[in-house]
Design an enzyme around this catalytic site. Structure first.
Site, PDB file in Angstrom:
ATOM      1  CB  SER A   1      -9.290   1.608  11.206  1.00  0.00           C
ATOM      2  OG  SER A   1     -10.296   2.559  11.461  1.00  0.00           O
ATOM      3  CB  SER A   2      -9.873   4.522  15.856  1.00  0.00           C
ATOM      4  OG  SER A   2     -10.419   5.378  14.877  1.00  0.00           O
ATOM      5  CB  CYS A   3     -13.824   2.180  12.532  1.00  0.00           C
ATOM      6  SG  CYS A   3     -13.154   0.951  11.414  1.00  0.00           S
TER       7      CYS A   3
ATOM      8  N   GLY B   1       0.809  -1.210   0.000  1.00  0.00           N
ATOM      9  CA  GLY B   1       0.000   0.000   0.000  1.00  0.00           C
ATOM     10  C   GLY B   1       0.842   1.261   0.000  1.00  0.00           C
TER      11      GLY B   1
ATOM     12  CG  HIS C   1     -11.434   9.367   6.114  1.00  0.00           C
ATOM     13  ND1 HIS C   1     -10.462   8.701   5.416  1.00  0.00           N
ATOM     14  CD2 HIS C   1     -12.179   8.405   6.721  1.00  0.00           C
ATOM     15  CE1 HIS C   1     -10.598   7.394   5.595  1.00  0.00           C
ATOM     16  NE2 HIS C   1     -11.639   7.189   6.386  1.00  0.00           N
TER      17      HIS C   1
ATOM     18  CE1 TYR D   1     -10.876  -0.327   6.054  1.00  0.00           C
ATOM     19  CE2 TYR D   1     -11.258   0.708   8.176  1.00  0.00           C
ATOM     20  CZ  TYR D   1     -10.420   0.424   7.115  1.00  0.00           C
ATOM     21  OH  TYR D   1      -9.125   0.887   7.123  1.00  0.00           O
TER      22      TYR D   1
ATOM     23  CG  ASN E   1     -10.606   9.793  12.886  1.00  0.00           C
ATOM     24  OD1 ASN E   1     -11.181   8.939  12.241  1.00  0.00           O
ATOM     25  ND2 ASN E   1     -11.057  10.222  14.052  1.00  0.00           N
TER      26      ASN E   1
ATOM     27  CE  LYS F   1      -7.915  -2.152   7.807  1.00  0.00           C
ATOM     28  NZ  LYS F   1      -6.599  -2.465   7.223  1.00  0.00           N
TER      29      LYS F   1
ATOM     30  CE  LYS G   1     -18.835  19.694   1.562  1.00  0.00           C
ATOM     31  NZ  LYS G   1     -19.922  19.549   2.538  1.00  0.00           N
TER      32      LYS G   1
END
Length: 314
Positions: free
Chosen positions: A108-110, A11, A180, A137, A166, A141, A188
């Site tokens: 990941s923290s998720c 990656g 994200h 996801y 994050n 993980k 934006k």
């Protein structure tokens, strides 16, 4: 790791992988193996087996993943589960087969339950239900963490796992729908500034609390853990500091120099109310972050402006 060790960074073109390669180069490691997804499809079991047979890396950083924000996680549920499971299964298993000295799996923290106590301690894993929007996801993980633990238990592999908070920084994804929150807001505000727009719309209520870490700090932590940590339990990697999405938006607005107003679209989802990592284990291991949020956003915005044509197309 020795300076001449062969290191495979899976990656390497993503935000995390490219930061790890930058760190390795900075530290004088030159024997780094990288493959693009068109050169090596990590979901292809035979292709990954052939790659490991041919290259025989000494160390592996597994930073390859199918990633995205709330929308992408929720829409491409099957894809996120399948591709992430396949990538990590193939790389972790072949690392065992070909006797890789050490592997780091990045999660990941998720992975934590939606309503887990805050801040999130490593032992809270699998104590309750996950946030529904990114459940596939997260499950992938969690499987990667458990695979590293199981291969350590059964085969004695020195496979470790790090769970970043994050992330943001150089080489981020600025896609208007699949990015994200921090890069999405950065783009934006930049476009609103360029177009002299009077307002910028932001999803949700602005109340959720989030922690953000500059990706080069993560790379520093990964390098440190790869050199100094051999524990079975995964390690949270973050700053241990959070702020509201409203405060984040106002900080980005200030860095970009947008002078209009914020409009909050409360019909859009907020996601998890709070997500702060307990990083005491990381601190005890001897490492602490260096880049504070406003400085990191400024560095990221400078990089975005320089590469806006390339980054905005992703």
């Amino acid at each position: 790791m020795e300076k001449n060790s062969k290191i495979y960074v899976a990656g390497h073109r993503g935000m995390v992988g490219s930061a790890i390669v930058r760190k390795l180069n900075k530290e004088g490691f030159s024997n780094i193996v990288t493959k693009t997804s068109s050169e090596l499809n990590l979901t292809d079991q035979q292709a990954v087996a052939s790659f490991f047979e041919r290259e025989k890396p000494d160390y592996v950083f597994l930073a390859a993943a199918k990633v995205g924000g709330i929308l992408a996680n929720n829409v491409y549920r099957g894809q996120f589960l399948y591709e992430n499971l396949m990538i990590q299964n193939n790389v972790i298993h072949q690392s065992y087969v070909h006797k890789v000295k050490k592997l780091m799996f990045l999660g990941s923290s998720c992975i934590y339950p939606k309503m887990a106590p805050q801040p999130l301690k490593e032992e809270y894993l699998l104590t309750d239900t996950l946030e529904p929007t990114n459940e596939p996801y997260a499950i992938a993980k969690i499987s990667g963490i458990k695979m590293c633990e199981a291969y350590r238990d059964q085969y004695g592999c020195n496979f470790i796992s790090a769970m970043p908070t994050n992330l943001y920084g150089y080489n981020d994804n600025y896609h208007p729908k699949n990015s994200h929150v921090l890069p999405a807001l950065l783009r934006k505000f930049h476009e609103a500034k360029v177009n002299n727009a009077p307002t910028v719309e932001v999803w949700g209520s602005g109340s959720p609390l989030r922690e953000f870490m500059f990706v080069d700090d993560l790379a520093e932590a990964c390098f440190y853990l790869m050199q100094n940590y051999d524990g079975k339990q995964f390690v949270n990697v973050g700053t241990g500091v959070d702020l509201s999405i409203k405060e984040l938006a106002e900080t980005i607005k200030e860095v970009v120099g947008f002078e209009g107003e914020l409009v909050w679209d409360s019909s859009k989802p907020d996601g998890t109310p709070r997500k702060l990592m307990d990083v005491s284990k990381l601190h005890q291991a001897g490492w602490k972050h260096k880049v504070e949020l406003k400085e990191g956003i400024s560095l990221t915005y400078q990089d975005f402006i320089k590469n806006v044509d390339v980054l905005a197309e992703r």
